[in-house]
Design a protein around this motif. Structure first.
Motif, PDB file in Angstrom:
ATOM      1  N   PRO A  48     -51.218 -20.396   0.774  1.00 30.16           N
ATOM      2  CA  PRO A  48     -51.516 -20.981   2.231  1.00 30.16           C
ATOM      3  C   PRO A  48     -52.939 -20.250   2.691  1.00 30.16           C
ATOM      4  O   PRO A  48     -53.597 -19.358   2.242  1.00 30.16           O
ATOM      5  N   THR A  49     -53.441 -20.821   3.501  1.00 36.13           N
ATOM      6  CA  THR A  49     -54.685 -20.420   4.660  1.00 36.13           C
ATOM      7  C   THR A  49     -54.326 -19.852   6.007  1.00 36.13           C
ATOM      8  O   THR A  49     -53.170 -20.488   6.389  1.00 36.13           O
ATOM      9  N   GLN A  50     -55.018 -19.180   6.431  1.00 32.09           N
ATOM     10  CA  GLN A  50     -54.699 -18.652   7.938  1.00 32.09           C
ATOM     11  C   GLN A  50     -55.865 -19.125   8.826  1.00 32.09           C
ATOM     12  O   GLN A  50     -56.828 -19.237   8.603  1.00 32.09           O
ATOM     13  N   GLU A  52     -56.913 -19.610  12.978  1.00 35.99           N
ATOM     14  CA  GLU A  52     -56.690 -18.702  14.243  1.00 35.99           C
ATOM     15  C   GLU A  52     -56.906 -19.840  15.513  1.00 35.99           C
ATOM     16  O   GLU A  52     -58.128 -20.575  15.477  1.00 35.99           O
ATOM     17  N   ASP A  62     -51.961 -16.888  15.490  1.00 35.49           N
ATOM     18  CA  ASP A  62     -52.178 -17.122  13.945  1.00 35.49           C
ATOM     19  C   ASP A  62     -51.231 -18.135  13.312  1.00 35.49           C
ATOM     20  O   ASP A  62     -50.034 -17.864  13.534  1.00 35.49           O
ATOM     21  N   VAL A  63     -51.897 -18.906  12.620  1.00 35.33           N
ATOM     22  CA  VAL A  63     -51.284 -19.961  11.990  1.00 35.33           C
ATOM     23  C   VAL A  63     -51.468 -20.295  10.526  1.00 35.33           C
ATOM     24  O   VAL A  63     -52.492 -20.069   9.979  1.00 35.33           O
ATOM     25  N   THR A  64     -50.099 -20.158   9.671  1.00 33.33           N
ATOM     26  CA  THR A  64     -50.258 -20.302   8.299  1.00 33.33           C
ATOM     27  C   THR A  64     -50.216 -21.771   8.010  1.00 33.33           C
ATOM     28  O   THR A  64     -49.227 -22.611   8.613  1.00 33.33           O
ATOM     29  N   TRP A  66     -49.696 -24.279   4.763  1.00 28.07           N
ATOM     30  CA  TRP A  66     -49.541 -24.608   3.358  1.00 28.07           C
ATOM     31  C   TRP A  66     -50.141 -26.132   3.235  1.00 28.07           C
ATOM     32  O   TRP A  66     -49.280 -27.028   3.601  1.00 28.07           O
ATOM     33  N   LEU A 106     -47.321 -17.974  13.777  1.00 23.98           N
ATOM     34  CA  LEU A 106     -46.495 -16.675  13.999  1.00 23.98           C
ATOM     35  C   LEU A 106     -46.171 -16.546  15.326  1.00 23.98           C
ATOM     36  O   LEU A 106     -47.235 -16.196  15.991  1.00 23.98           O
ATOM     37  N   HIS A 113     -46.127  -9.663  14.413  1.00 21.32           N
ATOM     38  CA  HIS A 113     -47.189  -9.791  15.334  1.00 21.32           C
ATOM     39  C   HIS A 113     -47.596  -8.582  15.846  1.00 21.32           C
ATOM     40  O   HIS A 113     -46.957  -7.756  16.437  1.00 21.32           O
TER      41      HIS A 113
END
Length: 298
Positions: A48-50, A52, A62-64, A66, A106, A113
């Motif tokens: 995954p990448t993060q 913002e 903060d969003v993950t 995939w 998140l 968090h």
């Protein structure tokens, strides 16, 4: 009592009752599963990448993500109360393999968090709604035209229902671009939060997965509370799968046979109702219930 006080009491109870974030099987069960499947190939989770993103109030989300290698659709995923997206990677990875990118905020109620202490339970509820609206906006801006499905576990299931038209104290929040919902062990009936007739406008396809031991001590004493959206929404493309002995952590602790059924059902549901795949719809409608599982359709 004000709506806010009533809401706070209910959400606080959710925090106490649903705060188990580790969805992995118990050690003895994990050992048994490993022995039974030692020779079977395991899916390789997507890395995954993060990302913002900014909420309307300036808060950072903060969003993950995939990313599916061959993206056909997108799932916006909402984790359980106090949980985190990474806890669901066992299932999310299988959706990614199937061509569905997963975008998962998140939420501020997560134990992971950094600002959790700054938000009371009503604040956590309202920020979840904002998180998911921002996530959908991100999807539409970066993947225009891709079909969107809302999915979630526990409290996250309620958030998915809301995106598809369920009515709560937050008022109408429906996004017409959400084509379908996957609900994994819903949050239950939530008196005072979920209004009477809440699911009358939930007219998108729904796949709900629960178990007859899907209880939350001190809060959900009857597993049938998890089927309210299925029973109370308009007929058409609604599927309910009930696992004998399945509890509130079914998605994490399902054995390989049950997990395989969950994967097949959710992937065919995604193909059928996000992509319009007639063959997948046929497989979903003909899906047989093995021993210990019941399937209802309406």
């Amino acid at each position: 009592m004000s709506l806010r006080l009533s809401f706070a009491a209910l959400a606080a109870l959710l925090a106490a009752a649903c705060g188990q974030t580790d969805l992995a099987p118990a050690p003895s069960q994990a050992t048994a599963q490993a022995s039974a499947t030692a020779s079977a190939p395991r899916p390789i989770p997507a890395t995954p990448t993060q990302v913002e993103l900014s909420a309307p109030d300036g808060r950072k989300i903060d969003v993950t993500v995939w990313q599916a290698p061959d993206e056909r659709g997108v799932i916006v995923f909402s984790h359980g109360y106090s949980g985190a997206p990474a806890a669901y990677e066992r299932l999310l990875a299988r959706w990614v393999e199937h061509g569905f990118t997963v975008v998962a905020p998140l939420h501020v109620d997560s134990t992971r968090h950094p600002d959790r202490a700054r938000y009371d339970p009503p604040g956590a509820f309202s920020t979840r709604i904002a998180d998911l609206a921002v996530a959908r906006g991100f999807i539409k801006a970066t993947r225009p035209g891709k079909p969107i499905v809302a999915a979630g576990h526990s409290f996250g299931s309620l958030m998915s229902y809301i995106q598809a038209g369920a009515l709560t104290v937050a008022g109408p929040q429906r996004d017409p671009d959400v084509r379908a919902v996957i609900a994994l062990s819903s949050a239950g009936d939530l008196p005072g939060v979920v209004l009477p007739g809440a699911y009358a406008a939930l007219d998108v396809p729904l796949l709900s997965i629960t178990g007859d031991m899907d209880l939350v001590p001190g809060f959900v004493s009857d597993w049938r509370a998890h089927r309210t959206a299925f029973d109370g929404s308009p007929r058409g493309d609604k599927t309910l799968i009930i696992f004998e002995g399945g509890d509130h952590r079914l998605i994490g602790n399902a054995d390989e046979q049950d997990f395989d059924l969950i994967v097949r059902a959710t992937r065919d549901f995604l193909s059928a109702h996000a992509l319009g795949d007639a063959a997948a719809r046929g497989r979903l409608n003909r899906l047989d219930a093995p021993s210990g599982v019941s399937i209802e359709r309406r």
